[in-house]
Design a protein around this motif. Structure first.
Motif, PDB file in Angstrom:
ATOM      1  N   THR A  67       6.943  -3.915   4.647  1.00 10.36           N
ATOM      2  CA  THR A  67       7.450  -2.601   5.036  1.00 10.36           C
ATOM      3  C   THR A  67       7.008  -1.559   4.018  1.00 10.36           C
ATOM      4  O   THR A  67       6.697  -1.866   2.878  1.00 10.36           O
ATOM      5  CB  THR A  67       8.989  -2.586   5.124  1.00 10.36           C
ATOM      6  N   ILE A  68       6.976  -0.341   4.481  1.00  9.32           N
ATOM      7  CA  ILE A  68       6.607   0.787   3.637  1.00  9.32           C
ATOM      8  C   ILE A  68       7.587   1.917   3.959  1.00  9.32           C
ATOM      9  O   ILE A  68       7.922   2.127   5.131  1.00  9.32           O
ATOM     10  CB  ILE A  68       5.135   1.195   3.891  1.00  9.32           C
ATOM     11  N   PRO A  69       8.094   2.620   2.950  1.00 13.71           N
ATOM     12  CA  PRO A  69       9.028   3.722   3.221  1.00 13.71           C
ATOM     13  C   PRO A  69       8.359   4.835   4.032  1.00 13.71           C
ATOM     14  O   PRO A  69       7.162   5.099   3.876  1.00 13.71           O
ATOM     15  CB  PRO A  69       9.398   4.234   1.831  1.00 13.71           C
ATOM     16  N   LYS A  70       9.128   5.478   4.907  1.00  9.06           N
ATOM     17  CA  LYS A  70       8.587   6.533   5.753  1.00  9.06           C
ATOM     18  C   LYS A  70       7.986   7.662   4.929  1.00  9.06           C
ATOM     19  O   LYS A  70       6.936   8.199   5.284  1.00  9.06           O
ATOM     20  CB  LYS A  70       9.667   7.077   6.688  1.00  9.06           C
ATOM     21  N   SER A  71       8.605   8.006   3.811  1.00  6.08           N
ATOM     22  CA  SER A  71       8.082   9.098   2.982  1.00  6.08           C
ATOM     23  C   SER A  71       6.685   8.763   2.449  1.00  6.08           C
ATOM     24  O   SER A  71       5.805   9.624   2.394  1.00  6.08           O
ATOM     25  CB  SER A  71       9.032   9.405   1.828  1.00  6.08           C
ATOM     26  N   ILE A  72       6.474   7.503   2.074  1.00  8.09           N
ATOM     27  CA  ILE A  72       5.157   7.073   1.578  1.00  8.09           C
ATOM     28  C   ILE A  72       4.161   7.052   2.733  1.00  8.09           C
ATOM     29  O   ILE A  72       3.011   7.499   2.593  1.00  8.09           O
ATOM     30  CB  ILE A  72       5.253   5.690   0.907  1.00  8.09           C
ATOM     31  N   ALA A  73       4.595   6.554   3.884  1.00  5.90           N
ATOM     32  CA  ALA A  73       3.712   6.520   5.058  1.00  5.90           C
ATOM     33  C   ALA A  73       3.284   7.930   5.450  1.00  5.90           C
ATOM     34  O   ALA A  73       2.106   8.162   5.761  1.00  5.90           O
ATOM     35  CB  ALA A  73       4.417   5.827   6.217  1.00  5.90           C
TER      36      ALA A  73
ATOM     37  N   ASN B 221       2.676  -1.708  -4.999  1.00  7.25           N
ATOM     38  CA  ASN B 221       2.411  -2.092  -3.609  1.00  7.25           C
ATOM     39  C   ASN B 221       1.029  -1.687  -3.096  1.00  7.25           C
ATOM     40  O   ASN B 221       0.875  -1.342  -1.933  1.00  7.25           O
ATOM     41  CB  ASN B 221       3.480  -1.461  -2.710  1.00  7.25           C
ATOM     42  N   LYS B 222       0.012  -1.756  -3.927  1.00  7.18           N
ATOM     43  CA  LYS B 222      -1.322  -1.300  -3.529  1.00  7.18           C
ATOM     44  C   LYS B 222      -1.842  -2.052  -2.290  1.00  7.18           C
ATOM     45  O   LYS B 222      -2.428  -1.455  -1.402  1.00  7.18           O
ATOM     46  CB  LYS B 222      -2.294  -1.480  -4.690  1.00  7.18           C
ATOM     47  N   ASN B 223      -1.599  -3.347  -2.208  1.00  7.98           N
ATOM     48  CA  ASN B 223      -2.090  -4.119  -1.067  1.00  7.98           C
ATOM     49  C   ASN B 223      -1.372  -3.758   0.227  1.00  7.98           C
ATOM     50  O   ASN B 223      -1.991  -3.726   1.293  1.00  7.98           O
ATOM     51  CB  ASN B 223      -1.968  -5.618  -1.342  1.00  7.98           C
ATOM     52  N   ILE B 224      -0.074  -3.477   0.142  1.00 10.84           N
ATOM     53  CA  ILE B 224       0.660  -3.073   1.342  1.00 10.84           C
ATOM     54  C   ILE B 224       0.145  -1.718   1.824  1.00 10.84           C
ATOM     55  O   ILE B 224       0.002  -1.488   3.023  1.00 10.84           O
ATOM     56  CB  ILE B 224       2.182  -3.041   1.089  1.00 10.84           C
ATOM     57  N   ILE B 225      -0.173  -0.835   0.892  1.00 10.31           N
ATOM     58  CA  ILE B 225      -0.750   0.459   1.261  1.00 10.31           C
ATOM     59  C   ILE B 225      -2.073   0.249   1.988  1.00 10.31           C
ATOM     60  O   ILE B 225      -2.333   0.861   3.022  1.00 10.31           O
ATOM     61  CB  ILE B 225      -0.941   1.346   0.012  1.00 10.31           C
TER      62      ILE B 225
END
Length: 96
Positions: A30-36, A73-77
């Motif tokens: 998962t990734i936070p909406k603000s980051i997305a 979280n570079k890989n999730i990004i």
């Protein structure tokens, strides 16, 4: 019960277990909406299907929250951006 039916039952259970593991794995990514939202604005129109390119281009910048998230979280990004470019949800966008 004959051996064929036992094999079918075992195979059905294995398929269910695999589906459950896949579902559980997707919950983790998962990734936070603000980051997305920040990623979407910065990488709008960029071809992110090349993971190497994405990893090279995603770097710490912008808000403090993004910088902190990036280092952990570079890989999730990279998966999030690649999934968007491919039109599939590899990473779920959460709240925050």
């Amino acid at each position: 019960m004959d051996n064929k039916r036992i094999s079918e039952i075992v195979e059905e259970e294995m398929i269910k277990q695999d589906a459950n593991r896949y579902r559980d794995m997707r919950k983790i990514l998962t990734i936070p909406k603000s980051i997305a939202d920040e990623l979407d604005s910065v990488f709008a129109g960029v071809d992110a299907t090349d993971i190497g390119y994405v990893l090279d281009q995603t770097g710490p910048y912008g808000s403090r929250a993004f910088d902190d998230y990036y280092f952990k979280n570079k890989n999730i990004i990279a998966l999030y951006l690649a999934g968007k470019a491919l039109g599939v949800d590899l990473v779920k966008v959460g709240e925050g």
